[in-house]
Design an enzyme around this catalytic site. Structure first.
Site, PDB file in Angstrom:
ATOM      1  N   ALA A 144       2.908  26.370 -14.594  1.00 53.52           N
ATOM      2  CA  ALA A 144       2.567  26.341 -13.177  1.00 53.52           C
ATOM      3  C   ALA A 144       1.547  25.226 -12.980  1.00 53.52           C
ATOM      4  CB  ALA A 144       1.997  27.681 -12.724  1.00 53.52           C
ATOM      5  N   GLU A 145       1.975  24.138 -12.362  1.00 55.04           N
ATOM      6  CA  GLU A 145       1.124  22.958 -12.280  1.00 55.04           C
ATOM      7  C   GLU A 145      -0.041  23.174 -11.332  1.00 55.04           C
ATOM      8  OE1 GLU A 145       4.401  23.012 -12.068  1.00 55.04           O
ATOM      9  OE2 GLU A 145       4.901  22.168 -14.030  1.00 55.04           O
ATOM     10  N   GLN A 174       3.020  17.440 -17.284  1.00 54.26           N
ATOM     11  CA  GLN A 174       4.000  16.963 -18.261  1.00 54.26           C
ATOM     12  C   GLN A 174       4.708  15.666 -17.860  1.00 54.26           C
ATOM     13  OE1 GLN A 174       7.195  19.824 -19.599  1.00 54.26           O
ATOM     14  NE2 GLN A 174       5.777  19.936 -21.303  1.00 54.26           N
ATOM     15  N   ASP A 198       5.295  12.787 -14.290  1.00 52.53           N
ATOM     16  CA  ASP A 198       4.929  12.356 -12.940  1.00 52.53           C
ATOM     17  C   ASP A 198       5.476  13.246 -11.831  1.00 52.53           C
ATOM     18  OD1 ASP A 198       7.706  11.300 -13.243  1.00 52.53           O
ATOM     19  OD2 ASP A 198       6.663   9.734 -14.380  1.00 52.53           O
ATOM     20  N   PHE A 248       6.717  16.151 -11.960  1.00 51.14           N
ATOM     21  CA  PHE A 248       6.390  17.573 -12.091  1.00 51.14           C
ATOM     22  C   PHE A 248       4.906  17.831 -11.815  1.00 51.14           C
ATOM     23  CE2 PHE A 248      10.011  17.154 -15.249  1.00 51.14           C
ATOM     24  CZ  PHE A 248      10.956  17.347 -14.260  1.00 51.14           C
ATOM     25  N   TYR A 281       3.856  17.173  -8.801  1.00 53.45           N
ATOM     26  CA  TYR A 281       3.799  17.404  -7.347  1.00 53.45           C
ATOM     27  C   TYR A 281       3.381  18.826  -6.954  1.00 53.45           C
ATOM     28  CZ  TYR A 281       6.145  12.847  -7.267  1.00 53.45           C
ATOM     29  OH  TYR A 281       6.464  11.530  -7.450  1.00 53.45           O
ATOM     30  N   HIS A 332      11.955  12.161 -13.933  1.00 53.74           N
ATOM     31  CA  HIS A 332      11.162  11.854 -15.132  1.00 53.74           C
ATOM     32  C   HIS A 332      10.636  10.419 -15.121  1.00 53.74           C
ATOM     33  CE1 HIS A 332      13.337  15.434 -16.504  1.00 53.74           C
ATOM     34  NE2 HIS A 332      12.391  15.576 -17.409  1.00 53.74           N
TER      35      HIS A 332
END
Ligand SMILES: Cc1ncc(C[n+]2csc(CCOP(=O)(O)OP(=O)(O)O)c2C)c(N)n1
Lengths: 338, 374
Positions: A59-60, A82, A84, A86, A88, A129
């Site tokens: 969970a970013e 992990q 760029d 992801f 956001y 990615h």
């Protein structure tokens, strides 16, 4: 002096930061047991234990918000997002809290933390990615934004970022992770965070580049020399704070300027740089400042990325459009008319 | 006893049957102020402490009224009232010790005042002078948070920081019913449970998120059930019964403090005023409903309870009222004493060391300001 990759340099930077300061914590998705999907945190969990280097749930927003609380509580979190694209989900935490906590509390709650983000394309990654997301962060006051182009810089900029009293978004050009360099890390680079560096001196034009575009700019400068054009290459290293001084001095000397970025051109960091250069160097400029950037399309699939990425030819083309011969840029004008 | 690396006492996470909330909200005192059938696992506070709570609730109510009045006079930019939610606001503050942290939302000014923070500084945000007026480190109160549920993650991080430093301290974080739909609420519960962070989440379910009623916010049988899936011990409580809220929060704080991990409490309550002064609640709820909830007002309920027990005298009531009036008078007197903020301060706190660009912009605004003053 041996050979070192940027990935190894970053790993060493984290290791030495963990050793130097007990308050440093390294965490993120897969950074513990696995050592990160790019192995940047390789071996750190074994060396420093699972209290200092650990995995978090997926969970970013969660892990950045969690880091905010740890920083408020006296720790110095270094989080890895992990990829760029992801990162956001964490953007609300970054824009609303990481960037603003110090300001909203009138300086009483500084947030010393580092958010590491592998960014950019050129590694054949399928969609999501390969984004160049620097403009989002650079546009957000309160964040420092750093992006190394060499292993040595990667090491020292990361060490600086961890020691910084303010939050730093540390953008790692993933296509340079494995590029080898003959350099030791014990040697301190010429300038600290916030200062650009001249990678190659030149008299006829200035190429401004950062992160993954620096090697492209250097290659283009080497090519241009064959055509008798002596190009200076400036590696910005830090997007925020921006080193107007080095950039302005260089462009005033050469009178011509090209900005190279891998990100989409529209409203990108390059646009800001062009505006700054023309505001400060107008009377020294012999030609319009030109941007070489990615197209304004979502990052393409791997088989098309060679056509998207600004390469040496496109940079050379821009250099040749700098009106050295005092002729209007007919080729370019014709292209625009068609 | 030992707290292990994951934050849990002897490495033991709660068993599934320990997580479930009561089927009906925990209640000690009925709406009429008489004794309810209270579950035995929670202990009511001493009458002394309840007397203290009563005093604080009277002050909180008066503070809220004063802030609303200041808003009508144009002296606050905006004010989200917590009238009707005083049992939650006061119990939250009262359950914490000095070394503990509070992570409030924009609606929790009364709780922050109850914790002892200067009311003028608490209102700095809503006065529009600066974002946070008090010192979070000195007061152990995080800034009032506006982006919904985001502060819950900070609370978990702080709780983990306290645990890592071996401090005997917990964190309490407030959130509204609407905020429980945000991703950060769920991420915070999950992180807290995985890391065994000593944090108490208090949901003040005041039935509405601006205009959206609870039934359109969630299909959960109660918001308290949202903790269960994450492994967080959960409870629901009558949020207008101070005795019950305080009893459950005391237990929650002790649970967290003693290494049993996070605790989620849902308090069923009601916001008697609009969402903020700018809201028109008549567009989404009817008078009858408001009247029903007004009859469940937490303040007269506690008063009646303490009166019946003979532990609250007329003198106590007058003293509480006098204290509340003094706070309101002080607030009126001091709210604008320090004048408008210095415009140049907006450059001062962006970074520890201002960037060259900010210095440049500061100088340009300075020249502009001098120009207007000349
Ligand atoms: C992330 C986010 N989205 C939307 C808003 C706008 N907003 C402010 S308060 C609110 C309703 C919140 O309701 P609830 O969580 O129940 O708390 P209450 O206001 O009732 O105390 C909304 C939608 C916000 N502040 N933050």
């Amino acid at each position: 002096m041996g050979t070192v990759t940027m990935a190894q340099a970053l790993n060493a930077g984290l290791r030495d930061s963990l050793t130097e300061d007990d308050r440093v914590l390294v965490f993120g998705e897969d950074v513990g047991r696995l050592g990160g999907v790019f192995r940047i945190t390789d071996g750190l969990r074994d060396e420093f234990g699972e209290q200092r280097c650990f995995d978090t749930p997926l969970a970013e927003s969660g892990l950045v918000g969690f880091a905010v609380g740890l920083a408020m509580g006296g720790f110095r979190p270094v989080v890895e997002l992990q990829f760029d694209a992801f990162a956001y989900p964490a953007f609300e935490q970054i824009a609303s809290h990481v960037a603003k906590m110090r300001n909203r509390t009138r300086g009483r709650v500084p947030l010393p933390m580092v958010i590491r983000v592998p960014y950019g394309g050129g590694i054949g990654g399928v969609e999501h990615h390969s984004d160049s997301s620097e403009a989002y962060y650079a546009h957000t006051p309160g964040l420092k934004v750093v992006t190394p182009a060499t292993a040595e810089d990667a090491y020292w900029l990361l060490r600086d970022a961890v020691r910084d009293p303010d939050p730093v978004v540390f953008l790692e050009p993933k296509k340079l992770y494995w590029s080898k360099e003959d350099a030791g890390l014990a040697r301190r680079g010429a300038a600290p965070t916030g200062r650009a560096v001249i990678r190659r001196p030149g008299l006829d034009a200035t190429l401004l580049a950062y992160g993954p575009s620096v090697p492209v700019a250097i290659d283009a400068a080497v090519e241009a020399a064959r055509d008798g054009i002596d190009v200076e290459v400036v590696d910005l290293r830090t997007l925020v704070p921006f080193d107007d001084e080095t950039v302005t001095a260089s462009v005033r000397r050469t009178g011509r300027c090209v900005v190279v970025q891998e990100a989409h051109g529209f409203a990108g960091v390059g646009a800001e740089i062009v505006a700054r250069v023309q505001e400060r160097c107008f009377h020294s400029l012999a030609a319009p400042v030109i941007r070489v950037a990615g197209f304004d399309v979502p990052y393409p699939p791997p088989k098309l990325e060679h056509a998207y990425l600004p390469g040496v030819d496109r940079v050379l083309d821009a250099i040749h459009r700098l009106q050295f011969d005092d002729q209007p840029d007919v080729r370019h004008l014709a292209r625009e008319a068609s | 006893m030992s707290i292990t690396a994951d934050g849990y006492l002897n490495g033991t996470r709660p068993a599934p049957d320990e997580l479930l909330p009561s089927a009906v909200p925990v209640r000690f005192v009925t709406e009429e102020g008489t004794a309810a059938d209270a579950p035995s696992e929670y202990a009511a506070s001493s009458d002394d402490r309840l007397g203290e709570a009563y005093r604080r609730m009277v002050v909180a109510r008066r503070f809220d009224q004063q802030a609303s009045a200041l808003t009508r006079q144009g002296r606050l930019a905006v004010y989200p009232s917590s009238r009707g939610q005083e049992a939650c606001q006061v119990a939250g503050a009262l359950a914490l010790r000095q070394q503990d942290w509070l992570f409030p939302t924009y609606r929790d000014t009364a709780a922050v005042v109850s914790r002892g923070v200067d009311p003028v500084e608490v209102l700095t945000l809503l006065r529009g002078d600066w974002h946070c007026g008090y010192d979070p480190v000195a007061t152990r109160v995080a800034p009032l948070c506006t982006p919904l549920a985001t502060q819950l993650l900070h609370a978990v991080g702080m709780a983990d920081a306290l645990r890592r430093r071996g401090e005997d301290a917990v964190v309490m974080a407030f959130v509204g019913d609407g905020g429980t739909s945000e991703g950060d609420f769920h991420e915070a519960l999950n992180f807290a449970a995985v890391f065994g962070a000593p944090v108490v989440f208090l949901i003040q379910n005041n039935q509405y998120a601006i205009s959206v009623p609870l039934a359109e916010q969630t299909a959960a049988p109660a918001l308290a059930y949202k903790g269960v899936g994450y492994g967080v011990r959960s409870e629901q409580v009558d949020g207008n019964d101070l005795v019950a809220v305080l009893a459950v929060l005391d237990e929650a704080v002790e649970h967290a403090r003693s290494g049993h991990g996070p605790f989620l409490v849902e308090a069923h309550t009601y916001r008697l005023d609009g969402h903020t002064n700018a809201d028109d609640p008549g567009r989404y709820r009817d008078e009858e409903e408001v009247r029903r909830w007004a009859a469940a007002d937490p303040l007269p309920r506690l008063q009646a309870w303490l009166r019946t027990r003979g532990t609250l005298t007329d003198q106590d009531i007058d003293a509480a009222q006098a204290e509340a009036e003094a706070l309101a008078a002080d607030l009126r007197a001091r709210i604008e004493l320090d004048g408008p903020p210095d415009v140049l301060e907006m450059f001062d706190h962006v970074y520890t060391h201002p960037t060259p660009q900010l210095n440049e912009q500061r100088r340009s605004l300075e020249t502009e300001v001098e120009g207007t003053e000349a």
